[in-house]
Design a protein around this motif. Structure first.
Motif, PDB file in Angstrom:
ATOM      1  N   ARG A   1       0.841  -1.205   0.000  1.00 31.13           N
ATOM      2  CA  ARG A   1       0.000   0.000   0.000  1.00 31.13           C
ATOM      3  C   ARG A   1       0.877   1.257   0.000  1.00 31.13           C
ATOM      4  O   ARG A   1       0.563   2.246  -0.639  1.00 31.13           O
ATOM      5  CB  ARG A   1      -0.935   0.010   1.221  1.00 31.13           C
ATOM      6  N   PHE A   2       1.973   1.186   0.734  1.00 26.28           N
ATOM      7  CA  PHE A   2       2.890   2.332   0.818  1.00 26.28           C
ATOM      8  C   PHE A   2       3.474   2.633  -0.561  1.00 26.28           C
ATOM      9  O   PHE A   2       3.507   3.784  -0.994  1.00 26.28           O
ATOM     10  CB  PHE A   2       4.008   2.004   1.814  1.00 26.28           C
ATOM     11  N   ASP A   3       3.883   1.583  -1.284  1.00 20.59           N
ATOM     12  CA  ASP A   3       4.442   1.759  -2.632  1.00 20.59           C
ATOM     13  C   ASP A   3       3.391   2.341  -3.576  1.00 20.59           C
ATOM     14  O   ASP A   3       3.681   3.222  -4.378  1.00 20.59           O
ATOM     15  CB  ASP A   3       4.938   0.414  -3.183  1.00 20.59           C
ATOM     16  N   ALA A   4       2.139   1.856  -3.431  1.00 19.05           N
ATOM     17  CA  ALA A   4       1.063   2.328  -4.312  1.00 19.05           C
ATOM     18  C   ALA A   4       0.790   3.815  -4.074  1.00 19.05           C
ATOM     19  O   ALA A   4       0.627   4.593  -5.024  1.00 19.05           O
ATOM     20  CB  ALA A   4      -0.207   1.513  -4.066  1.00 19.05           C
ATOM     21  N   VAL A   5       0.787   4.237  -2.815  1.00 18.88           N
ATOM     22  CA  VAL A   5       0.518   5.649  -2.491  1.00 18.88           C
ATOM     23  C   VAL A   5       1.671   6.527  -2.963  1.00 18.88           C
ATOM     24  O   VAL A   5       1.470   7.591  -3.545  1.00 18.88           O
ATOM     25  CB  VAL A   5       0.298   5.808  -0.962  1.00 18.88           C
ATOM     26  N   ARG A   6       2.900   6.045  -2.725  1.00 15.83           N
ATOM     27  CA  ARG A   6       4.091   6.833  -3.086  1.00 15.83           C
ATOM     28  C   ARG A   6       4.181   7.029  -4.599  1.00 15.83           C
ATOM     29  O   ARG A   6       4.590   8.080  -5.070  1.00 15.83           O
ATOM     30  CB  ARG A   6       5.331   6.091  -2.579  1.00 15.83           C
ATOM     31  N   ASP A   7       3.747   5.988  -5.364  1.00 17.18           N
ATOM     32  CA  ASP A   7       3.877   6.071  -6.823  1.00 17.18           C
ATOM     33  C   ASP A   7       2.704   6.802  -7.467  1.00 17.18           C
ATOM     34  O   ASP A   7       2.678   6.969  -8.682  1.00 17.18           O
ATOM     35  CB  ASP A   7       3.982   4.658  -7.426  1.00 17.18           C
ATOM     36  N   ARG A   8       1.711   7.201  -6.629  1.00 13.21           N
ATOM     37  CA  ARG A   8       0.546   7.880  -7.191  1.00 13.21           C
ATOM     38  C   ARG A   8       0.956   9.227  -7.783  1.00 13.21           C
ATOM     39  O   ARG A   8       1.705   9.951  -7.129  1.00 13.21           O
ATOM     40  CB  ARG A   8      -0.496   8.096  -6.079  1.00 13.21           C
ATOM     41  N   PRO A   9       0.477   9.533  -9.008  1.00 10.48           N
ATOM     42  CA  PRO A   9       0.893  10.805  -9.625  1.00 10.48           C
ATOM     43  C   PRO A   9       0.359  12.003  -8.842  1.00 10.48           C
ATOM     44  O   PRO A   9      -0.635  11.901  -8.176  1.00 10.48           O
ATOM     45  CB  PRO A   9       0.270  10.756 -11.015  1.00 10.48           C
TER      46      PRO A   9
END
Ligand code: C5P
Length: 210
Positions: free
Chosen positions: A202-210
């Motif tokens: 989830r952390f990776d998904a949030v961090r990679d969000r444009p």
């Protein structure tokens, strides 16, 4: 960056252990919200009035100081029972709401464990976990920790679960978007590893969000 990990579930399911380990792994702050209710419950029990008088119990909750969470005996079965009684009072929950919300949305990330974190305190949490285990496994863990009579501990765990899930004010519920983690047959290390892997994704998904 704001990043909240909400961990809910019944007594002795492993929320605290998982919460502390996740917080240490990611460098997030950790709050065991059960301690807030335990501290209010013990105070209310000591002065004899708060358990019966919702307004007085809410006053105790409003006056709570960080050092009140360090009081010895807060982990006892007596404190757990008192906590689940005052926790059913909407006035008490309201008095503790802002502190928990502010903690959840602090900068740098936060892990909170309790009963209503993903449903009421922080429905916008980036990660929600519902940690559970069978009644017998949870009672055995409590019994190893606190001693006493196993059957009495099992009855106590079940009574507290019933009170926490059947109350009208913020009952214990699994949020629709929570990941269910059943720790009945998991070692502590395996449960923590599963939780850390989920938070990381989830952390990776949030961090990679444009
Ligand atoms: O998690 P812990 O066993 O320390 O919680 C003690 C009691 O506090 C619970 O049985 C529940 O009644 C109450 N509680 C709550 N909401 C939370 C955390 C704890 O109602 N977020």
């Amino acid at each position: 960056m704001k990043f909240t990990v909400a961990i809910d579930g019944p007594a002795a399911a492993g929320k605290g252990t998982i919460g502390r380990a996740v917080a240490a792994h990611f460098g997030f702050a950790h709050l065991d919200t059960g301690l807030l209710y335990r501290a209010v419950g013990m105070r209310a029990l000591e002065d004899g009035r708060g358990i019966l008088d919702p307004h007085w119990a809410a006053t105790i909750a409003r006056r709570l100081r960080p050092e009140d969470l360090e009081v010895p005996g807060l982990r006892s079965a007596v404190a757990g029972r008192a906590a689940s009684k005052v926790a059913a009072l909407p006035e008490v929950r309201k008095a503790l709401l802002k502190f928990q919300r502010d903690f959840a949305r602090r900068e740098g990330g936060a892990v909170l464990d309790g009963r209503d974190i993903g449903t009421v305190i922080c429905p916008e949490a980036e990660v929600k976990l519902f940690v559970t285990a069978s009644d017998e496994v949870r009672a055995e863990r409590r019994w190893r920790e606190l001693g006493g009579d196993y059957e009495a501990v099992l009855a106590d765990v079940r009574a507290r679960d019933r009170r926490d899930s059947e109350r009208a004010a913020a009952p214990m519920r699994m949020a629709a978007d929570a990941l269910l983690l059943d720790t009945s047959d998991l070692t502590i290390d395996a449960a923590v590893a599963e939780a850390v892997a989920h938070v990381q994704s989830r952390f990776d998904a949030v961090r990679d969000r444009p």
